[in-house]
Design an enzyme around this catalytic site. Sequence first.
Site, PDB file in Angstrom:
ATOM      1  CB  SER A 160      -7.450 -10.199   6.091  1.00  0.00           C
ATOM      2  OG  SER A 160      -8.250  -9.981   4.945  1.00  0.00           O
ATOM      3  CB  ALA A 211     -12.778  -9.741   8.960  1.00  0.00           C
ATOM      4  CE1 TYR A 212     -11.199  -9.544   0.615  1.00  0.00           C
ATOM      5  CE2 TYR A 212     -11.555  -7.183   0.413  1.00  0.00           C
ATOM      6  CZ  TYR A 212     -11.148  -8.391  -0.142  1.00  0.00           C
ATOM      7  OH  TYR A 212     -10.693  -8.429  -1.435  1.00  0.00           O
ATOM      8  CB  SER A 213     -10.686  -3.586   5.568  1.00  0.00           C
ATOM      9  OG  SER A 213     -11.862  -3.338   4.826  1.00  0.00           O
TER      10      SER A 213
END
Length: 240
Positions: free
Chosen positions: A150, A146-148
């Site tokens: 986003s 998710a972080y990557s």
Amino acid sequence: MREIAIVTGGAQGIGLACAKRLREKGVEIALWDIDETVVNAAASEIGAVPICADISNWASVTTAMEETVSKAGEPSILVNSAGIAGPNAVIEDYPLEDWRQIFDVNTTGSFHMLKAVLPGMKQRNYGRIALIASVAGKEGNPNASAYSASKAAVMALAKSAGKECASFDIAINAVTPAAARTRIFDQMSKEHIDYMLSKIPRNRFLEVKEAADMIAWLCDRENSFATGAVFDLSGGRATY
């Protein structure tokens, strides 16, 4: 000329380092953060205007913009540093609510900030914007999908916005820091932190002052040409 900067996520980490560096250059700061207690303390420390705001919420952003203009003036600089990392998990186990929240803050929050500041910058034909992405958006960290994803979206957003505003004197760029030892580490497992360090050829984490020095230049009038670009701060990790 009097310059005013909005720095989101400005109460700590890279955001606070950027705010301090811009203050050294004579820029007046509207320090935005979701934590009212922490932002008040940080603003008092550096002589900034504290603004409590949740950039994932459009109503909060519009209210914060009105307060910023009233207390500080029209912003000519935006450093969008607010962001969250979320938990570490494989994709099939990734919590749906955490996925949504990470995109709400990191990606939609970046969009909200551009939407808020660009009309005024276009009207005045001047602006400097730095969106803080991450090397994870280039490389894709395992157990941090998710972080990557986003942060990859933040890079694409900077490229699109930079092209849209290229006919104005508005520079919009992204930076891709490697991990820095800030409070965002509190959201990560030790295994993930060790993984990130193992991937940095410099064999150390980024210092927030190093990030602030690059970002301050991107937000300066001296940066009169670079826009729609992604500037690497990964200590040699990134392969493109």
